[in-house]
Motif scaffolding. Sequence first.
Motif, mmCIF file in Angstrom:
data_model
loop_
_atom_site.group_PDB
_atom_site.id
_atom_site.type_symbol
_atom_site.label_atom_id
_atom_site.label_comp_id
_atom_site.label_asym_id
_atom_site.label_seq_id
_atom_site.Cartn_x
_atom_site.Cartn_y
_atom_site.Cartn_z
ATOM 1 N N ALA A 1 82.085 -29.794 55.923
ATOM 2 C CA ALA A 1 81.363 -31.074 55.210
ATOM 3 C C ALA A 1 80.105 -30.627 54.785
ATOM 4 O O ALA A 1 79.476 -30.879 53.745
ATOM 5 N N GLU B 1 77.497 -32.338 52.071
ATOM 6 C CA GLU B 1 77.955 -33.651 52.248
ATOM 7 C C GLU B 1 76.867 -34.253 53.457
ATOM 8 O O GLU B 1 76.489 -33.772 54.242
ATOM 9 N N VAL C 1 77.152 -36.701 56.678
ATOM 10 C CA VAL C 1 77.888 -36.917 57.620
ATOM 11 C C VAL C 1 77.633 -37.784 58.778
ATOM 12 O O VAL C 1 76.324 -37.693 59.304
ATOM 13 N N ARG D 1 81.102 -39.138 54.614
ATOM 14 C CA ARG D 1 82.192 -38.703 55.602
ATOM 15 C C ARG D 1 81.784 -39.090 56.922
ATOM 16 O O ARG D 1 80.696 -38.945 57.341
ATOM 17 N N LYS E 1 87.332 -41.720 50.404
ATOM 18 C CA LYS E 1 86.722 -40.611 51.046
ATOM 19 C C LYS E 1 87.232 -40.549 52.604
ATOM 20 O O LYS E 1 87.823 -41.410 52.974
#
Length: 730
Positions: free
Chosen positions: A451, A456, A458, A531, A562
């Motif tokens: 990720a 992303e 996280v 995420r 998601k």
Amino acid sequence: MMELYAKSPEQGGLTLQQHTRHVRDTILKMARVYGFNTRLARLGAILHDLGKAHPFFQRTIRGEVSDTERQQSDPHRHEISSLLFLPLFDKADWPVLVEMVAAHHKSVSADVRKRGLVDLALDWIGADAVFDRHAEDLETWSVQLQPLLLAFKITPRSITRTEAREAFNFALDYCDTRPVGWSRWRGLLMSADHFASEYMHEASALIAGFYTNPNLNYYSRTSNLHPLSLVRAKHRSRHTFVIAPTGSGKTDFLLRRCRGRVVYTLPFQASINAMFVRLNRDLNQKNGHPLPIDQQTDIRRVHAASRIQIRTENGKTTEEELFRQRNPGASIKITTPHQLAAIIFGTSGHEAAALDVAGCDVILDEVHVYDNLARAMTLELVKALVRLGCRVHIGTATIPDALTERLMEALGGRRSVYKVSFGKRILTKFNRHEVRKVDDELTARRVIADALAAGERVLFVANQVKLAQKRYLWAKSQFPDVPVLLVHSRYRRCDRAELESQISVYDQSQGPCIVIATQVVEVSLDISFDRLVTDAAPLDSLIQRFGRIHRRRSEQTIGTYKPVHVIAPAQSDKDIRPYDADVVRRSFDLLPDGLLRETELQRLINEVYAEVAVPSIDVHLATGQTAPLRELCHRPKSVLIDALEIEGAVCILESDRETYIKRFGATRLELEIPVPWRSVARFSGSWPRLETGSYPFVVSDSLYNSGGIPLGLQLPVSANSLSNSLTHFL
């Protein structure tokens, strides 16, 4: 004639006349707001500290009484000496005056140090000895009060010992025969006395702006993305119960239901801080700039570290801002239900707390997060709030039907409650998470690595502080070029405040980042990460964690999903703490491996919580049948409060020891590390403890920092186990 003082030089050096004037001005404002007889309130303010003219008190305040003399003489309580002046007032007023004065510092009986009037006179040294001690040389020192009495338009005269004894006997009998219940008059005088003592010369001007209903018209805004904004708020029912998904507009709706001053409760410090920032932005700013002070809404927050959070633009903290947080009269006060617990347990200050909350709108947000004893406390609190004439508004995203029924009953039944929930059509629009079950920690780490490589943001949530600390060390080592933030409850309060403020910065980051946290990020934080990777937890807690992912919706994102990754529960029940292992395993098994449908959540919640445990806490309740509390009394501590960890333990670092000893107030708070008592009890015999402030344990700085990395307090299993376990984990 020698000047009489009410406060020592260290406490402001106020004369008795000055302090009495401050209390009088304050109590008149409070009496009008709370609906008291202002004539009687004024007389109580004048009487309450007259006993400070007693020579022993004046010598004490001047530092002329040695510890030896204090220990060898019978105790002196200035409020008992004050009662000897009852003959200056109409006898018909004596009962109310006794209620205000006799217990404005001590419980009249069962005081922790046995210094209450009934304790001293009937259980310790005897009525004759108590009277003689407090009437010592009365004929001489009472003359010194004449200027004060004249200043407050009370005709001074000599009081004979016979009259003084009659007043003493009346007060003693009155206090000893009080029925079960609580005294509004005691709460009034205590509130005014505490406030006046804190603000002194500024008290009258400051309190003039308190007790103002907030203007909540801002929350009448509407949006198709927030379906609760389209639901009418006006309804004949007094109370409210809203069950709706995260992001549907619960906060706005609950605030639209309010008519008076608001007490807004949330379960965690981080969520309280976030709500404070949000309401302050909504109500006290325009186009990003603060409104003039005289146009701002009085919004306060109260939790253990609330004082640490109040900062001016230049980063400094003002004493006024620090103190006013806990005082009565806020337009909006944001706090935890635990901070209101004195009302139901009868601990110190419970009358003042009840007065302040009575008749207010009380919002209980996210009530589902409380377990066992805390759940029982919340139910009893709801009943108490209803008795106090409050309008109670409950909001939750996930709650078992069994608990809903208990809360509805506490609110007075369905006819008393405006209940709002959504049907299938609206709920379907809130489908936004795909659940992916993860077998183990190693797989979870691979998910995070992929990720972050994809850019992303996280969120990695652990159930235990020690696991969050280990994961932080792993992330710092594995991803040296990626911003990593660790947030949990076992930091110094000043450090935690700074870390929590950084969550929103990471949330708004444009590149990859990772926030590693515990349950402190679970509720009511307006963050929307890409995420989530989380330990398995009770289903309602998981759903709250899911709500920090893909939170901000738009017409374009409806129907997009998601990922939220849930790590399988540990084999050992101990490693699943603080949660019930059976509930966690049942929750994990019931979670779909794929799209989480909002229309299915209630069924899943009910399967996880087929029964809702609500243990009896009657033995601890002020109004319970087991040990009801009498008027003019309070309990020094409750076994239940210990169990709920409302009063946990506190640690400080060895490097902060001298500063903690020498400084006071907010400085001490900033240095404290709050911990549950059960977590440090096994070290109580080996860690030194200071006999000042919050009586903190003093711990080595090495338990706070690891190789220069501030992990927060790390609790070792044994002397060498911590460093070994961290090395092994890495």
